[in-house]
Design a protein around this motif. Structure first.
Motif, mmCIF file in Angstrom:
data_model
loop_
_atom_site.group_PDB
_atom_site.id
_atom_site.type_symbol
_atom_site.label_atom_id
_atom_site.label_comp_id
_atom_site.label_asym_id
_atom_site.label_seq_id
_atom_site.Cartn_x
_atom_site.Cartn_y
_atom_site.Cartn_z
ATOM 1 N N LEU A 170 0.826 -1.198 0.000
ATOM 2 C CA LEU A 170 0.000 0.000 0.000
ATOM 3 C C LEU A 170 0.866 1.257 0.000
ATOM 4 N N ASP A 171 0.520 2.209 -0.847
ATOM 5 C CA ASP A 171 1.227 3.482 -0.930
ATOM 6 C C ASP A 171 0.807 4.337 0.265
ATOM 7 N N MET A 172 1.737 4.577 1.167
ATOM 8 C CA MET A 172 1.458 5.367 2.365
ATOM 9 C C MET A 172 1.859 6.821 2.097
ATOM 10 N N ILE A 173 0.873 7.680 1.906
ATOM 11 C CA ILE A 173 1.163 9.098 1.697
ATOM 12 C C ILE A 173 1.459 9.719 3.058
ATOM 13 N N GLU A 174 2.669 10.219 3.186
ATOM 14 C CA GLU A 174 3.065 10.910 4.420
ATOM 15 C C GLU A 174 2.742 12.388 4.221
ATOM 16 N N PHE A 175 1.483 12.728 4.418
ATOM 17 C CA PHE A 175 0.924 14.036 4.082
ATOM 18 C C PHE A 175 1.544 15.179 4.867
ATOM 19 N N TRP A 176 2.253 14.905 5.939
ATOM 20 C CA TRP A 176 2.873 15.949 6.739
ATOM 21 C C TRP A 176 4.218 16.389 6.152
ATOM 22 N N HIS A 177 4.734 15.668 5.156
ATOM 23 C CA HIS A 177 5.971 16.054 4.468
ATOM 24 C C HIS A 177 5.627 16.786 3.176
ATOM 25 N N LYS A 178 6.560 17.581 2.681
ATOM 26 C CA LYS A 178 6.364 18.336 1.449
ATOM 27 C C LYS A 178 6.029 17.406 0.283
ATOM 28 N N ASP A 179 6.756 16.294 0.158
ATOM 29 C CA ASP A 179 6.492 15.343 -0.918
ATOM 30 C C ASP A 179 5.102 14.730 -0.777
ATOM 31 N N LEU A 198 -0.709 14.011 -2.496
ATOM 32 C CA LEU A 198 -2.154 14.168 -2.255
ATOM 33 C C LEU A 198 -2.872 14.824 -3.422
ATOM 34 N N ARG A 199 -2.148 15.422 -4.333
ATOM 35 C CA ARG A 199 -2.763 16.172 -5.435
ATOM 36 C C ARG A 199 -3.097 15.292 -6.635
ATOM 37 N N ARG A 200 -2.984 13.984 -6.476
ATOM 38 C CA ARG A 200 -3.292 13.069 -7.588
ATOM 39 C C ARG A 200 -4.807 12.974 -7.766
ATOM 40 N N SER A 201 -5.267 13.185 -8.991
ATOM 41 C CA SER A 201 -6.715 13.141 -9.254
ATOM 42 C C SER A 201 -7.274 11.719 -9.079
#
Length: 188
Positions: free
Chosen positions: A166-175, A180-183
């Motif tokens: 699973l792709d874990m988006i670490e939303f607290w980092h700049k990357d 998160l902006r993926r449609s």
């Protein structure tokens, strides 16, 4: 006492995973820390020192996964019979979307959505099955659309994360903000 000394029982990965697993809820953070200590003690009692002597990210995953039963019990207690089925159905849709369709821990919900689903998403946040992680997210290819970002509670995938990769988006980092902006994360 220095900040580093306070976290000697946690590996660096465990600290980040605790933040992610708790979804910013202090009570959940403390519950997961407590359960992680038990998981680590059990692991060390079995002479499993492969991950070291401190609480690891995997220990936190296991502890968070075990809390799902408590969350399900709270769900049954806190929802009416009328709402229970529709909330459960929506939650299963979100979970399936995350795990099977986008293979990611986050979704985006259009801020302009006025249907019952938007209100039920907020109820799932109240029940701690989803966590609100960011407001006012835009995607790269949907100009003018503004979304709220939510994270699926880690208890729903922590035990299976490796198998599903699973792709874990670490939303607290700049990357993570960029990811998160993926449609493709837009939940409809």
């Amino acid at each position: 006492m220095s900040t580093t000394a306070k976290w000697l029982i946690l590996s660096d990965g465990a600290r980040d995973r605790l933040v992610l697993a708790s979804g910013g809820v202090a009570r959940d953070f403390l519950s997961i820390v407590r359960r992680s200590i038990d998981v680590t003690r059990q692991r060390l009692a079995g002479n499993d020192r492969f991950r070291g002597d401190r609480i690891s990210a995997e220990d936190v995953n296991k502890a968070a996964g075990e809390l799902d039963g408590f969350k399900r019990e709270d769900f049954r207690r806190d929802t009416s019979d009328d709402d229970s089925q529709s909330l459960n159905d929506l939650f299963e849709e979100v979970k399936k979307f995350c795990i099977e369709k986008v293979n990611c821990n986050c979704i985006l919900v259009n801020k302009e959505t006025k249907t019952g689903g938007a209100g039920m998403i907020k109820e799932l946040v109240d029940l701690k099955f989803l966590h609100h992680v960011r407001s006012r997210v835009t995607t790269r290819d949907k100009a003018g659309q503004i979304y709220d970002a939510y994270m699926l509670d880690i208890s729903q995938y922590s035990g299976e994360r490796k198998r599903r990769n699973l792709d874990m988006i670490e939303f607290w980092h700049k990357d993570g903000e960029n990811q998160l902006r993926r449609s493709s994360l837009v939940f409809t």
